[in-house]
Design a protein around this motif. Structure first.
Motif, PDB file in Angstrom:
ATOM      1  N   CYS A   1       0.844  -1.204   0.000  1.00  0.00           N
ATOM      2  CA  CYS A   1       0.000   0.000   0.000  1.00  0.00           C
ATOM      3  C   CYS A   1       0.875   1.249   0.000  1.00  0.00           C
ATOM      4  O   CYS A   1       2.060   1.193   0.320  1.00  0.00           O
ATOM      5  N   SER A   2       0.233   2.354  -0.346  1.00  0.00           N
ATOM      6  CA  SER A   2       0.914   3.648  -0.257  1.00  0.00           C
ATOM      7  C   SER A   2       0.125   4.620   0.621  1.00  0.00           C
ATOM      8  O   SER A   2       0.598   5.710   0.907  1.00  0.00           O
ATOM      9  N   SER A   3      -1.093   4.181   1.042  1.00  0.00           N
ATOM     10  CA  SER A   3      -1.887   5.020   1.941  1.00  0.00           C
ATOM     11  C   SER A   3      -2.878   4.148   2.716  1.00  0.00           C
ATOM     12  O   SER A   3      -3.215   3.041   2.291  1.00  0.00           O
TER      13      SER A   3
ATOM     14  N   GLN B   1      -4.736  -2.159  -3.563  1.00  0.00           N
ATOM     15  CA  GLN B   1      -3.763  -1.803  -4.603  1.00  0.00           C
ATOM     16  C   GLN B   1      -3.565  -2.937  -5.617  1.00  0.00           C
ATOM     17  O   GLN B   1      -3.517  -2.673  -6.816  1.00  0.00           O
TER      18      GLN B   1
ATOM     19  N   CYS C   1      -1.926   1.414   6.621  1.00  0.00           N
ATOM     20  CA  CYS C   1      -0.708   1.224   5.844  1.00  0.00           C
ATOM     21  C   CYS C   1       0.486   1.554   6.735  1.00  0.00           C
ATOM     22  O   CYS C   1       0.659   2.695   7.162  1.00  0.00           O
TER      23      CYS C   1
ATOM     24  N   GLY D   1       4.514   0.568   4.119  1.00  0.00           N
ATOM     25  CA  GLY D   1       4.201   0.093   2.776  1.00  0.00           C
ATOM     26  C   GLY D   1       3.399  -1.184   2.694  1.00  0.00           C
ATOM     27  O   GLY D   1       3.228  -1.751   1.619  1.00  0.00           O
TER      28      GLY D   1
END
Length: 135
Positions: free
Chosen positions: A48-50, A76, A117, A120
């Motif tokens: 993930c990024s968020s 994602q 998250c 990452g």
């Protein structure tokens, strides 16, 4: 020329050892465990990024009803519909196994801990997260 006795004995031992039976195969893996492994594979690393990409999915079953726990996953790289369908199949298989075995439960309700998250990867946010092997 006859073989010395020690050599004949050694050859006999080797011959007998080579005829030894292979151990019986281990018990087959329960369907819920196999489906749980498929579920883990589908979730993958839960990259993930968020926090907005992180979700939870109920897994397993309790004898009194409800999920045995929750696993974190990411939108994602995971197909949500496939994940939910596989999780439902895994929970149903676990319920059948519980009914067939007569297992009992503490009937405590497993609440959805939410996911975030972290570094990452989506992770459960509650401190009492179920193990990766929860069924």
């Amino acid at each position: 020329m006859p073989l010395p006795r020690y050599l004949a004995a050694a050859l006999a031992c080797i011959t007998l050892a080579s005829c030894a039976q292979t151990p019986p195969a281990s018990a087959p893996q329960p369907e819920s465990a196999r489906l749980g492994q498929e579920l883990r594979a589908l979730i993958g690393t839960a990259a993930c990024s968020s926090d907005a990409q992180c979700r939870t999915v109920p897994v397993g079953a309790k004898a009194c009803g409800g999920a045995a726990g929750y696993w974190a996953w990411s939108t994602q790289n995971t197909d949500a519909d496939a994940l939910k369908a596989l999780a439902a199949r895994q929970a149903a298989a676990h319920r059948r196994e519980i009914e067939a075995s007569g297992l009992r439960s503490n009937c405590a309700v497993a609440t959805d801990p939410g996911a975030a998250c972290v570094a990452g990867h989506c992770q459960l946010t509650a401190t009492a997260a179920p193990s990766r092997g929860a069924q």
